[in-house]
Design a protein around this motif. Structure first.
Motif, short mmCIF file in Angstrom:
data_model
loop_
_atom_site.label_atom_id
_atom_site.label_comp_id
_atom_site.label_asym_id
_atom_site.label_seq_id
_atom_site.Cartn_x
_atom_site.Cartn_y
_atom_site.Cartn_z
N LEU A 171 10.88 25.94 -9.10
CA LEU A 171 10.29 25.35 -10.31
C LEU A 171 9.75 26.46 -11.21
O LEU A 171 9.28 27.50 -10.72
N PRO A 172 9.76 26.24 -12.52
CA PRO A 172 9.24 27.26 -13.44
C PRO A 172 7.74 27.49 -13.36
O PRO A 172 7.24 28.49 -13.88
N ASP A 173 7.00 26.58 -12.70
CA ASP A 173 5.53 26.68 -12.73
C ASP A 173 4.97 27.78 -11.83
O ASP A 173 3.75 28.00 -11.79
N CYS A 223 0.81 -1.22 0.00
CA CYS A 223 0.00 0.00 0.00
C CYS A 223 0.85 1.27 0.00
O CYS A 223 0.32 2.37 -0.21
N ILE A 224 2.15 1.13 0.23
CA ILE A 224 3.02 2.29 0.29
C ILE A 224 3.53 2.65 -1.10
O ILE A 224 3.94 1.77 -1.87
N ARG A 225 3.50 3.93 -1.41
CA ARG A 225 4.11 4.45 -2.63
C ARG A 225 5.16 5.46 -2.19
O ARG A 225 4.83 6.58 -1.79
N ALA A 226 6.42 5.05 -2.23
CA ALA A 226 7.50 5.91 -1.76
C ALA A 226 7.77 7.03 -2.77
O ALA A 226 7.62 6.85 -3.97
N PHE A 227 8.17 8.17 -2.26
CA PHE A 227 8.43 9.32 -3.13
C PHE A 227 9.57 10.15 -2.55
O PHE A 227 9.96 9.99 -1.39
N LEU A 228 10.09 11.05 -3.38
CA LEU A 228 11.14 11.98 -2.99
C LEU A 228 10.54 13.37 -2.90
O LEU A 228 9.97 13.86 -3.88
N SER A 229 10.68 14.02 -1.75
CA SER A 229 10.19 15.40 -1.61
C SER A 229 10.88 16.02 -0.42
O SER A 229 11.65 15.36 0.30
N GLY A 230 10.58 17.29 -0.17
CA GLY A 230 11.11 17.95 1.01
C GLY A 230 10.45 17.47 2.27
O GLY A 230 9.51 16.66 2.25
N LEU A 231 10.97 17.96 3.40
CA LEU A 231 10.40 17.59 4.69
C LEU A 231 9.07 18.28 4.89
O LEU A 231 8.96 19.51 4.87
N ASN A 232 8.02 17.48 5.10
CA ASN A 232 6.69 17.99 5.40
C ASN A 232 5.90 16.86 6.05
O ASN A 232 6.41 15.75 6.24
N ARG A 233 4.67 17.13 6.39
CA ARG A 233 3.87 16.13 7.11
C ARG A 233 3.64 14.88 6.25
O ARG A 233 3.60 13.75 6.77
N ASP A 234 3.47 15.07 4.94
CA ASP A 234 3.27 13.91 4.06
C ASP A 234 4.52 13.02 4.03
O ASP A 234 4.40 11.79 4.03
N SER A 235 5.69 13.64 3.98
CA SER A 235 6.90 12.83 3.90
C SER A 235 7.16 12.08 5.20
O SER A 235 7.56 10.90 5.18
N VAL A 236 6.92 12.71 6.35
CA VAL A 236 7.16 11.97 7.60
C VAL A 236 6.10 10.88 7.81
O VAL A 236 6.37 9.86 8.45
N GLU A 237 4.92 11.07 7.26
CA GLU A 237 3.93 9.99 7.27
C GLU A 237 4.44 8.81 6.46
O GLU A 237 4.34 7.65 6.88
N PRO A 291 10.69 24.10 -0.02
CA PRO A 291 9.51 23.34 -0.44
C PRO A 291 9.78 22.46 -1.67
O PRO A 291 9.25 22.69 -2.76
N VAL A 292 10.60 21.44 -1.48
CA VAL A 292 10.97 20.55 -2.57
C VAL A 292 9.73 19.76 -3.01
O VAL A 292 9.10 19.07 -2.21
N ALA A 293 9.39 19.87 -4.27
CA ALA A 293 8.22 19.16 -4.81
C ALA A 293 8.52 17.68 -4.97
O ALA A 293 9.68 17.26 -4.97
N VAL A 294 7.48 16.88 -5.10
CA VAL A 294 7.66 15.45 -5.37
C VAL A 294 8.34 15.29 -6.73
O VAL A 294 7.87 15.81 -7.74
N VAL A 295 9.45 14.59 -6.72
CA VAL A 295 10.21 14.40 -7.96
C VAL A 295 9.46 13.43 -8.86
O VAL A 295 9.07 12.34 -8.43
N PRO A 296 9.21 13.80 -10.13
CA PRO A 296 8.46 12.91 -11.02
C PRO A 296 9.25 11.64 -11.35
O PRO A 296 10.48 11.65 -11.36
N ARG A 297 8.53 10.60 -11.62
CA ARG A 297 9.17 9.32 -11.97
C ARG A 297 10.02 9.51 -13.21
O ARG A 297 9.58 10.06 -14.22
N GLY A 298 11.26 9.07 -13.13
CA GLY A 298 12.17 9.21 -14.26
C GLY A 298 12.86 10.55 -14.34
O GLY A 298 13.66 10.78 -15.24
N GLY A 299 12.53 11.46 -13.42
CA GLY A 299 13.23 12.74 -13.38
C GLY A 299 12.42 13.90 -13.92
O GLY A 299 11.34 13.75 -14.47
N TRP A 300 12.99 15.09 -13.74
CA TRP A 300 12.27 16.33 -14.08
C TRP A 300 12.04 16.51 -15.57
O TRP A 300 11.16 17.27 -15.97
#
Length: 361
Positions: free
Chosen positions: A344-346, A115-129, A272-281
């Protein structure tokens, strides 16, 4: 039992746990230990990305920074101990191969905790969860409903997988060769139990697995880390739960139960590091990096590849000095510090994060 080539995205661990006792032989053990190596390796990129996102401009001694840093050193120690278990029985860790390198966002290796989907992002409540879900014991000692398994979950924890590995060491005819063992002192700076030590007998395996399990999950009666780097240090799971709940975990003097009712635990300022997309930016059409940013991302990925190749060589045949991998780790940290401050440019206000992509040379 025939050894099956290790892959990161597979059902290898769930399949291994379903194997009947008579099939749990030395070949089963080699495959299981390769998957355990991948589990330990898989934790380091998410934890490191969160660590590197912390803004220490005004405070170099942030407690949560130190807590996560120590957890990463624990994971490195666990990784080394498992590699020593694998090589002492004649196996060889496979690390520098696209088939086994962790993929983010994505599942944990071998189908453990599906059920876990690991991701790369900055420190926030979602990442520590996420981090606490990775470290979650089969039965947490705290009684909050939220701390147990999710509805419908019937799978085993990582700790249960290690229990199966230990049982097989005890019951199968394993020869401990003592070959290709890496010895590295981490205990002096990072807590007793953190030394990477040779595995030459069953008692060494028992001690190593006890350290791995209890540093990650705690014991059946206490959330405290029995092998701490500092007094009162909690196991990984409960450390991350404190960050998630925003409260220290303390023992109720009346009931004797552990509860998140202590002093406040505030997440420190972080980029505020965003979730890194699969395969890179490059796979994010809105946020494709400019040439300068891409060069930094490429440099990081090259250093990450050097680290993986260095670690594989340290337990390979012939063995190579582990210093190459350690040097690459330092380079990764320095480059990541430059990446996490680039917007990020967005226009969202979020920033880039390192990709942890394997680039065979």
């Amino acid at each position: 039992m025939t050894t099956i080539a290790a892959r990161y995205e597979s059902d290898a661990i769930t399949r291994l746990l379903r194997a009947p006792d008579e099939e749990r032989d030395v070949e089963w053990l080699k495959e299981a230990l390769q998957q355990a190596v991948l589990i330990e390796l898989a934790t380091i990129p998410p934890y490191s990305t969160a660590l590197w996102s912390i803004d220490r401009t005004l405070d170099m001694e942030i407690e949560i920074y130190q807590d996560i840093r120590e957890i990463i050193f624990d994971e490195m120690s666990h990784f080394g101990l498992v590699c020593n278990m694998l090589t002492t029985i004649g196996g060889t860790p496979l690390l520098a191969d696209e088939a086994v390198v962790p993929k983010y966002p994505g599942p944990l290796p071998g189908g453990v905790r599906p059920c876990i989907r690991a991701f790369l992002s900055g420190l926030n409540r979602d990442s520590v969860e996420l981090f606490s879900e990775i470290e979650k014991p089969e039965t947490p000692i705290i009684t909050l409903r939220a701390e147990g398994l999710r509805p419908g979950e019937t799978y085993s924890s990582i700790g249960v997988f290690y229990d199966a590995i230990l049982d097989t060491f005890r019951t199968s005819q394993v020869e401990f060769t003592g070959e290709r063992q890496v010895k590295f002192p981490l205990g002096t700076k990072h807590g007793k139990g953190n030394d990477i030590v040779p595995i030459t007998k069953l008692e060494d395996v028992e001690k190593a697995i006890k350290i791995i399990k209890e540093q990650g999950e705690g014991t059946g009666t206490s959330p405290e880390n029995p092998f701490p780097g500092k007094e009162g240090e909690l196991s990984h799971y409960y450390t991350f739960r404190e960050m998630y709940h925003g409260k220290k975990l303390v023992k109720n003097p009346t009931t004797g139960k552990w509860e998140f009712t202590g002093p406040a635990v505030e997440l420190p300022p972080a980029h505020p590091v965003a979730v890194v997309p699969r395969g890179g930016w490059q796979n994010d059409p809105v946020n494709r990096p400019n040439p300068t940013t891409q060069a930094l991302l490429d440099s990081f990925n090259e250093a990450y590849t050097d680290m993986l190749q260095g670690l594989e060589g340290a337990w390979g045949s012939p063995q190579q000095p582990i210093g190459t991998a350690i040097g690459a780790m330092g380079e990764m940290r320095e480059i990541a510090g430059e990446i996490v401050v680039i917007p990020l440019p967005d226009g969202s206000g979020r920033t880039y994060g390192p990709e942890f992509l394997f680039r065979r040379k």
